[in-house]
Design a protein around this motif. Structure first.
Motif, PDB file in Angstrom:
ATOM      1  N   ILE A  17      -8.622  43.242  56.610  1.00  0.00           N
ATOM      2  CA  ILE A  17      -9.825  42.050  56.981  1.00  0.00           C
ATOM      3  C   ILE A  17     -10.818  42.568  57.506  1.00  0.00           C
ATOM      4  O   ILE A  17     -10.993  43.672  58.320  1.00  0.00           O
ATOM      5  CB  ILE A  17      -8.973  41.144  57.921  1.00  0.00           C
ATOM      6  N   LYS A  18     -12.674  42.555  57.082  1.00  0.00           N
ATOM      7  CA  LYS A  18     -13.507  43.599  57.530  1.00  0.00           C
ATOM      8  C   LYS A  18     -14.306  41.635  57.701  1.00  0.00           C
ATOM      9  O   LYS A  18     -14.873  41.019  57.191  1.00  0.00           O
ATOM     10  CB  LYS A  18     -14.253  44.057  56.159  1.00  0.00           C
ATOM     11  N   GLY A  19     -14.348  41.974  59.208  1.00  0.00           N
ATOM     12  CA  GLY A  19     -15.351  40.825  59.586  1.00  0.00           C
ATOM     13  C   GLY A  19     -14.801  39.261  59.091  1.00  0.00           C
ATOM     14  O   GLY A  19     -13.653  39.001  59.849  1.00  0.00           O
ATOM     15  N   LYS A  20     -15.224  38.710  58.870  1.00  0.00           N
ATOM     16  CA  LYS A  20     -15.151  37.746  58.306  1.00  0.00           C
ATOM     17  C   LYS A  20     -14.437  37.223  56.737  1.00  0.00           C
ATOM     18  O   LYS A  20     -14.308  36.592  56.647  1.00  0.00           O
ATOM     19  CB  LYS A  20     -16.258  36.602  58.217  1.00  0.00           C
ATOM     20  N   LYS A  21     -14.470  38.893  55.890  1.00  0.00           N
ATOM     21  CA  LYS A  21     -14.338  38.982  55.030  1.00  0.00           C
ATOM     22  C   LYS A  21     -12.876  39.421  54.710  1.00  0.00           C
ATOM     23  O   LYS A  21     -12.577  39.827  55.609  1.00  0.00           O
ATOM     24  CB  LYS A  21     -15.097  40.039  54.313  1.00  0.00           C
ATOM     25  N   VAL A  22     -12.085  38.938  53.767  1.00  0.00           N
ATOM     26  CA  VAL A  22     -10.725  39.190  53.189  1.00  0.00           C
ATOM     27  C   VAL A  22     -10.962  39.541  52.672  1.00  0.00           C
ATOM     28  O   VAL A  22     -10.958  39.277  51.439  1.00  0.00           O
ATOM     29  CB  VAL A  22      -9.474  38.443  53.627  1.00  0.00           C
TER      30      VAL A  22
END
Length: 65
Positions: A17-22
């Motif tokens: 999970i990177k910020g709002k990205k998976v």
């Protein structure tokens, strides 16, 4: 008294999970407890995933076990 299950190596997905990205990495070698299903990742495998920014969800690694 703690009872541990056998741990086997299986291929599983790893979600980063990177910020709002998976980002989902497929077929990652994973240690899985056969009793409770807990998953553990080898540090060598996680280092490769975290350092390789170009993967974008496709995981390729020579067999390390």
């Amino acid at each position: 008294m703690l009872l541990w299950g056998d741990v086997e190596i299986e291929l599983a997905d790893y979600e980063l999970i990177k910020g709002k990205k998976v980002i989902v990495y497929k077929d990652v070698p994973t240690y899985v407890c056969q009793k409770c299903g807990a998953k553990y990742y080898d540090t060598e495998v996680l280092d490769k995933i975290l350092k390789d920014e170009k993967n974008k969800g496709t995981y390729k690694l020579s067999r390390v076990w």
